[in-house]
Structures are given as C-alpha cells and as structure tokens.
Design an enzyme around this catalytic site. Structure first.
Site, short mmCIF file in Angstrom:
data_model
loop_
_atom_site.label_atom_id
_atom_site.label_comp_id
_atom_site.label_asym_id
_atom_site.label_seq_id
_atom_site.Cartn_x
_atom_site.Cartn_y
_atom_site.Cartn_z
N SER A 15 21.17 4.58 84.77
CA SER A 15 20.93 4.16 86.15
C SER A 15 19.48 4.39 86.56
O SER A 15 18.97 3.79 87.48
CB SER A 15 21.85 4.93 87.09
N THR A 16 18.80 5.30 85.84
CA THR A 16 17.41 5.54 86.26
C THR A 16 16.41 5.00 85.24
O THR A 16 15.21 5.08 85.45
CB THR A 16 17.13 7.05 86.38
N GLY A 17 16.90 4.51 84.13
CA GLY A 17 15.94 3.97 83.16
C GLY A 17 16.66 3.46 81.92
O GLY A 17 17.86 3.74 81.73
N GLU A 61 31.46 6.97 77.01
CA GLU A 61 30.20 7.71 77.15
C GLU A 61 30.46 9.20 76.96
O GLU A 61 29.69 9.91 76.32
CB GLU A 61 29.61 7.43 78.53
N LEU A 63 29.11 18.64 79.06
CA LEU A 63 28.93 18.22 80.46
C LEU A 63 27.64 17.43 80.50
O LEU A 63 26.55 17.96 80.34
CB LEU A 63 28.83 19.45 81.36
N LEU A 122 25.34 15.23 82.70
CA LEU A 122 25.07 14.85 84.10
C LEU A 122 23.97 13.80 84.13
O LEU A 122 22.82 14.07 83.73
CB LEU A 122 24.63 16.09 84.88
N1 LIG Z 1 14.87 8.39 83.91
C1 LIG Z 1 14.35 9.61 83.80
N2 LIG Z 1 14.91 10.59 84.49
C2 LIG Z 1 14.36 11.80 84.32
C3 LIG Z 1 13.27 12.07 83.48
N3 LIG Z 1 12.97 13.35 83.55
C4 LIG Z 1 13.83 13.88 84.42
N4 LIG Z 1 14.66 12.94 84.87
C5 LIG Z 1 15.76 13.13 85.82
O1 LIG Z 1 17.02 12.96 85.12
C6 LIG Z 1 17.86 12.14 85.93
C7 LIG Z 1 18.53 11.11 85.10
O2 LIG Z 1 19.13 11.69 84.03
P1 LIG Z 1 19.65 10.69 82.95
O3 LIG Z 1 20.57 11.43 82.05
O4 LIG Z 1 18.52 9.97 82.35
O5 LIG Z 1 20.50 9.68 83.86
P2 LIG Z 1 20.84 8.16 83.57
O6 LIG Z 1 21.23 8.04 82.15
O7 LIG Z 1 19.71 7.33 83.99
O8 LIG Z 1 22.05 7.94 84.55
P3 LIG Z 1 23.54 7.51 84.20
O9 LIG Z 1 23.54 6.04 84.12
O10 LIG Z 1 24.39 8.05 85.30
O11 LIG Z 1 23.88 8.17 82.88
C8 LIG Z 1 17.03 11.40 86.86
O12 LIG Z 1 17.69 11.46 88.10
C9 LIG Z 1 15.70 12.08 86.87
O13 LIG Z 1 15.49 12.73 88.11
C10 LIG Z 1 12.72 10.99 82.76
O14 LIG Z 1 11.76 11.13 82.00
N5 LIG Z 1 13.28 9.79 82.96
CA LIG Z 2 22.99 8.89 81.10
#
Ligand SMILES: Nc1nc2c(ncn2[C@@H]2O[C@H](COP(=O)(O)OP(=O)(O)OP(=O)(O)O)[C@@H](O)[C@H]2O)c(=O)[nH]1
Ligand SMILES: [Ca+2]
Length: 735
Positions: free
Chosen positions: A150-152, A281, A308, A310
């Site tokens: 969701s964030t990248g 997942e 876990l 997150l």
């Molecule tokens: N995308 C990203 N998040 C980071 C980074 N460093 C710290 N974070 C924090 O980690 C959080 C996201 O964690 P992830 O495990 O990447 O979450 P995700 O996979 O994008 O989200 P889901 O789709 O819910 O799994 C973000 O909310 C950031 O605040 C980084 O380099 N990239």
């Molecule tokens: Ca993730």
C-alpha cells in the site's frame, strides 16, 4: 540377438522341449550345416495349406506359430499322403496342445503390451528425473517477486539452489540478491528496490504505473545473469492496498501491469499478476520467517515461530496451532515429511497507515456540525493529539466520508488540514481506540476488550507461542533507534519523548523518510495492538529484521515446487519412505525385460515390431486371385556371422530342391522387416542379395537374373556350403 537369447530362455520350444530346427517332413531337409539355432522351412507342397492355416500367408508367418494343431493334424494326414508333412524335428506334430482362444490371446496381448508400456514409461520418467536431479543439483533458479504494497512497490530477486543438509528436509538454499541498494544509509528502514507510491494510488494512471514498474525490472535484470533471464519466474503479488480497492479499479491495475510486464525478459504468466489474499500473505510471511530461522521442515520437527507482519494497511498473524479452529484461518503446510498446522489471518485496516487514518476518522466524528461543503472544499481543520506542536499538514482521508471526486483524475478522499496539538494521554487513548474495533467500526456485543482481544473478529484463534514481529514493528523500533531486545515499554518511552518535541526539531532528529509525523501515533499504536488487540505479552515478542518479507516465502515455495521432483528422487521423505532411485530404476528395468520375454513367449502376441526382428516377412503380392499363400518355397532362416561377431539373421535361402521352387505367376515382395538392428548399426540386418533374389521372384524373371549374378559376387565371402548352395540356386533360377 540378445533379445532372442533371452526370449529362448523363457520360451520352451513351441513343439516340445527340443530347440532343434523344426522341419516338416516330406520337404527337402534344409541345409542345417550352418550353426543356425533356428531354421525354418516350409513343406513344398504347393498345396493349399502348406502347413499354414487356411488363408495364411508368410505375411502371417507369425501366425504359423499359432496355427491350430488340430487342423494341422488333419493336414498332416493329407500331407502324409502327399509326401509332405509337418513333424517335430522331422517327426509329427506335437501332441495337441490346447490352443488359447483367440479373444483370450488378444486380451493377454493387450494387457501385457499396456503393462510393458507403463513399465517403459515409468522407467523413462524415473531415469529422466534421476538424470535431471543430478544435473539440476548444481543449477540455480532465479525468482523475481514484486511486493505491491500500500505504500510502495518493491522488487526482490532470489537465487535458489539445492543443498542437501542433514538437519533439514528442506535442501533449498535461497539467496536474496540486493546488489546496488543502500537505502538504509539514507535513513530508510529497508534496503530494498522500491518505487512509491503503491499501486492503489495509481488507478487510471498508466504513466505512473510504468514509472513504478520499469525501474524495478531494469534493476532485477542486472541482478540475474542474462542467460538465466528466460528461465527466471516473475511473480507480481498485490496486498492490502490493492485488495481494498473496488473490483473495477483493481482489475484495471492488474490488466495494465500485465501489459507493461509483457516486455520484460523474464517468464511471467497472467495468473502470476494477482492480488494475494491476506491468508496467503500471512503464510508466505510465516514460511519466510521459519526458513530464515531454520525451523521450516526441520527434522526432527522444531517449534516454529509465529509471524506478525505489520504493513501500511493490514496486519498478518500466523502461527502453528494444534487446536483446529473451524474457520477459514486453518492452513496446512507440508515441507518434506514435516506437517505444519497453521492458523493464518490478515486484519485489514490494522496497518500503520490505515490505523492513523482511523484515528483521524475518530477525531472527525467528534467535530460537531461538520459542514459538508467545508469537507468537499478541503477547508476543514482538525487538531490531532499525536502530532507534534507546530505541525500543519494536508491529510487526504479516504475513509472520512463519501469519496469526493477532485480534479480530472477524480482523486478520492477528503482533504483535511491537520494541526499538531500533542497530548500523550489523548494520543495513547486514540491509539487504543484505533485498535479496539468495538469502539471503532461495529459495536461488539458486550465484548470487554480487557478480557479478550478486540482486534480479532469473532472465532479467530488467539495467537499463542513465540512471535517474530516484522515489517512495521521493525520499522518503528528502527525509527526510535531501539534494539530488537528493547521492550514495549521502551517503545512507549521513546514515543512520548518524540511527541513532546516541536515539529521542526522532531523532523530533523531522524533521517528523511516517509510518514515521520505519524511516529508519535505509531509508538502507542503498536504497543496497544500487541497487548490489547492480540493479547500478546512482551515476552512472546522478538522484533525481526527488515529482511524478513513474505516475498521470500513465495520464492521458497515456488523453488520447492520446481525442485520437488529432484527432492523426491533423492529418496527424500516425500513419499513417507525412502526410495533409492537407483534401486527403483533397476527393478523397473528388470521387470520390463522379464515382461517383454513373457510377451514374446506368447508368440504371435508379440507386436509386429518385435516379430520382424526374428524373421523376414514377405508380402505375397499375387497377381492371381488366390490369396492363400501357397508358396512352396523351401526357405530357411540362417544365422550367419557378420564380421562383428554378432549373429544377424539372414533371410532364408533357397535350398536345392527337386521341385521347382515357384510355379506361379506371382511375386513375393520382400517386406523390409524392422529389425532390432538399426540399419546404421554395425550389424546389418541382412537380406543378402542372394536371398533377395530367391525371395523376390516375379514372372519377368530377368530382374532376378541380374540379382542372381550379384548374388554370386556378393557371396564371395560366404562359406563353402553356402557357395555350393548358391551355385545350385543360380542354376535353378536359370531354368
Ligand atoms: N514504503 C516504505 N515504507 C517504509 C520505509 N521505511 C519505513 N517505512 C514504513 O513502513 C510502513 C510500510 O510498511 P510495509 O511493510 O512496507 O507496508 P506495505 O507493504 O506497503 O503495506 P501493506 O500493503 O499493508 O502490506 C510505511 O507506513 C512506512 O511508514 C520504506 O523505505 N518504504
Ligand atoms: Ca506489506
């Protein structure tokens, strides 16, 4: 030859024990001067049924073996009168043997052929897999896995190879290739190749999608040797961010991602570009964790760790659970001979970013008389107790009410101006509310969150055992510069300190990274999530590193599938017993040979292919209407040394006989029989020109005369008796 020998071992002489050549009486005795173990010749009766069944033909020569003794006995009596009769070793026919019925023989033949084919196929398969095993042992396979979060969107490259370790039934070695990435030095929590924002922010934005994907593909290409690109599998799995989109938006995304990936050098299938479920997942993450801690598939079985994970949008919970909860959280994973019964589930909306949003929505609910037009025009301002003093920022709240289309791209969400009004107590309470869903979205009937986990939907098993807290948990610990051994209270302490700083100080106290303003909220949030939400105590928690990601689990399971044939053949416990492939191959080979011999024993049950190698076949191509093969040709099958020391069957040669060998206007075409000896082999399955001359006689006669000349030449190297017999033959043919 060898086959013939083996067959003989298993084949008593058709007419009794003797293996002497079988010669019908009354016909000129064949030249048995040769050492031929098997000589056949025919009564020269020219009679209707020269010992063969009615309407038999040399084409049916093989049926000769199976002709009906009863019938033959009758014939015999005729032949006896005509000076030609069959006999065992010049004697009469053997006592009549019961002839199996034709249909039964056909059944026997069919069953044996099918069994042979099955054995042969199994032998080829086992042999092939065994060869592949040894070949692939050293070979590596590469996997590229996109984590569309969701964030990248991140790319992970793994190299899988086989390594048979004694202490594990999982002999797969996974290596993560991260060449050229050093984002941690720039303050990021992860050393990973990533593009931002996540796919869920790029709906209807193809250009943005291309910018999100192409750098990842280019980077992955550099990690993998060019020759391996085509055999590298590319998986593109989207998680909570895309999972929560409308179906139309998520299918637009996946369709466009697939078309952009079509140009990648890797192997990717349409079904590999997809949204994975929270449960998938969860267990990918569990697999990755327990692989890295060497618990996965360990023999004897070891206690595995719960995971876990997150994220920004969801939380995955996975652990081994012998209590079989009767709902969709059950999962069985078999690694080698080890079975793992898992409980795995994903809690949407409990990710770090979504939790912060829930805090905003909660605050919005407290604003009296919210003016909808203010909301739509983005004029609403809200104070937030988890934001540093001096912080002012525009926040797009997607859960804050009806989506408001803004601008051409129709961005969804409500813009709200957030203003920092730090208050640690209020912030901690807000974090607890974000966890305690009963006060958040739907009231739980009389649930006391102090007595049972509030974050868990009804019926979901409560987490128990030791857990690694990874991803977002790791990110928060790292943000506050805490070691993995720090307690949850330490997190709360660090969070409080951070919240008390003015925004300008707080912002510069850490390296540049996304979401700095949210860490005042994140500290109390993760503590509340673990303690009140999941009912997990501090002692159960180990904070994991950022390298444990569910993408590793995908690569392990894909590599396991690809190499499982190898593992199976190495006698691994996959079949719950050790099977040594060499022994298996030998058993299969011997049984195939025995079965083939048995099949040949059934004589004319042999498929034509096998029969031909023993005897030349002749096709009677008679101009006359008589279809019966009444060729009274005194043929004899002779074996002769062909220089290589290997006996090859020569075709029958004509014996000097008082009777004219052929007295009819018909021709016999020699049917080139497929032989056990391929024509390219050193041993030529030979029909020496002489036999050609003898066997192919047509009314022109001239054709063969030249052949007969050739015959004499070609037989120069033949033995004396052969030479004399051929001289006789040539004389005869000139008659
Ligand atoms: N995308 C990203 N998040 C980071 C980074 N460093 C710290 N974070 C924090 O980690 C959080 C996201 O964690 P992830 O495990 O990447 O979450 P995700 O996979 O994008 O989200 P889901 O789709 O819910 O799994 C973000 O909310 C950031 O605040 C980084 O380099 N990239
Ligand atoms: Ca993730």
């Amino acid at each position: 030859m060898v086959f013939g020998k083996i067959t003989q071992l298993f084949t008593p002489n058709r007419y009794g024990a003797s293996t002497q050549p079988y010669i019908p009486t009354g016909s000129p005795s064949p030249d048995v001067g040769t050492s031929s173990p098997a000589s056949f010749s025919f009564g020269n009766g020219g009679r209707k049924n020269g010992g063969l069944r009615h309407s038999a033909s040399l084409q049916d020569f093989s049926s000769y073996h199976a002709f009906d003794p009863e019938e033959a006995r009758e014939t015999n009596s005729n032949w006896g009168q005509n000076g030609a009769s069959f006999s065992k070793d010049k004697g009469g026919l053997p006592p009549s043997v019961p002839k199996p019925s034709t249909s039964r023989r056909k059944w026997i033949r069919a069953v044996m052929i099918v069994t042979c084919l099955f054995l042969f196929a199994s032998l080829v398969y086992i042999l092939g897999m065994y060869v592949y095993t040894n070949w692939s042992r050293g070979a590596s396979r590469y996997y590229v896995v996109f984590d569309c979060g969701s964030t990248g969107t991140r790319a992970y490259v793994y190299q899988a190879s086989l390594n048979y370790k004694k202490d594990s039934s999982l002999p797969i070695v996974m290596k993560s290739l991260t060449e050229g990435i050093s984002r941690k030095s720039s303050g990021r929590a992860y050393d990973r190749m990533e593009t931002e924002p996540g796919f869920d922010k790029l709906v209807n934005n193809r250009t943005g999608l291309k910018k999100a994907i192409k750098p990842l593909i280019q980077w992955a290409e550099k990690q993998i040797p060019k020759h391996a690109h085509r055999t590298t599998s590319l998986f593109v799995y989207a998680t909570a961010g895309v999972r929560r989109l409308r179906a139309s938006d998520s299918s637009w995304l996946l369709g466009n991602v697939w078309s952009i990936l079509a140009k990648s050098p890797f192997t990717c299938r349409r079904e590999w570009v997809k949204i994975i479920s929270g449960t998938e997942e969860a267990y990918f993450g569990w697999t990755a964790l327990n692989y890295q801690t060497s618990m996965l598939g360990a023999v004897p079985k070891k206690a595995t760790f719960g995971a876990l994970d997150l994220g920004g949008s969801s939380l995955q919970v996975t652990f081994e659970n012998e209590e079989r909860a009767h709902n969709e959280t059950n999962l069985d994973l078999r690694i080698g001979s080890v079975n793992h019964h898992l409980s795995a589930y994903s809690l949407a909306g409990y990710g770090l970013n979504d939790a912060f949003e829930r805090s905003v929505v909660q605050l919005l609910k407290r604003v009296p008389n919210v003016n909808n037009s203010e909301l739509i025009e983005g004029k609403l301002e809200m104070r937030h107790p988890c934001l540093n003093s001096g912080y002012v920022g525009q926040y797009i709240c997607s859960q804050c009410g009806s989506t408001v289309k803004r601008g051409k791209k129709g961005k969804s969400g409500v813009p709200i101006k957030l203003i920092g009004a730090p208050n640690w107590g209020e912030c901690s309470a807000l974090a607890k509310i974000a966890v305690n869903s009963s006060e958040w979205s739907k009231p739980k009937h009389g649930v006391d969150c102090d007595l049972q986990p509030c974050a868990l939907p009804d019926g979901y098993p409560r987490p128990h055992g030791q857990f690694y807290a990874v991803s977002g948990f790791f990110v928060v610990y790292r943000f506050f510069n805490l070691s993995a051994e720090a307690s949850l209270d330490d997190v709360l302490e660090k969070g409080r300190e951070f919240c008390e700083k003015a925004w300008q100080v707080a912002r510069t106290s850490v390296s540049p990274q996304p979401f700095i303003e949210q860490y005042c909220f994140r500290a109390p949030y993760i503590v509340s999530l673990l303690r009140e939400g999941l009912y997990i105590t501090d002692k159960q928690i180990i904070i994991g590193s950022g390298s444990i990601t569910w993408t590793l689990g995908v690569a392990i399971l894909e590599a396991g599938k690809a190499l499982s044939s190898t593992l199976g053949l190495k006698g691994y416990e996959t079949l719950s017993m050790k099977i040594n492939p060499v022994a298996l191959i030998s058993v299969l080979f011997v049984s195939l040979i025995l079965l083939l011999c048995a099949l040949s024993r059934v004589g004319n049950c042999m498929p034509r292919f096998f029969r031909k190698s023993c005897l030349p076949l002749f096709k009677h191509n008679s101009a006359s209407a008589s279809s019966v093969l009444n060729i009274p040709s005194p043929f004899r099958l002779r074996w002769s040394h062909m220089g290589t020391g290997v006996k090859a069957p020569l075709s029958p040669t004509v014996r000097s006989s008082p009777r004219r060998p052929f007295s009819f206007g018909s021709s016999i075409q020699l049917m080139e029989s497929c032989s056990l000896y391929s024509s390219s082999s050193s041993v030529m399955h030979s029909y020496s020109s002489d036999s050609l001359g003898e066997m192919q006689v047509d009314n022109s006669g001239s054709f063969w005369s030249s052949r007969s000349q050739m015959r004499l030449q070609s037989r120069r190297s033949q033995s004396r008796e052969d030479l004399s017999s051929s001289l006789a033959e040539s004389h005869m043919l000139k008659m």
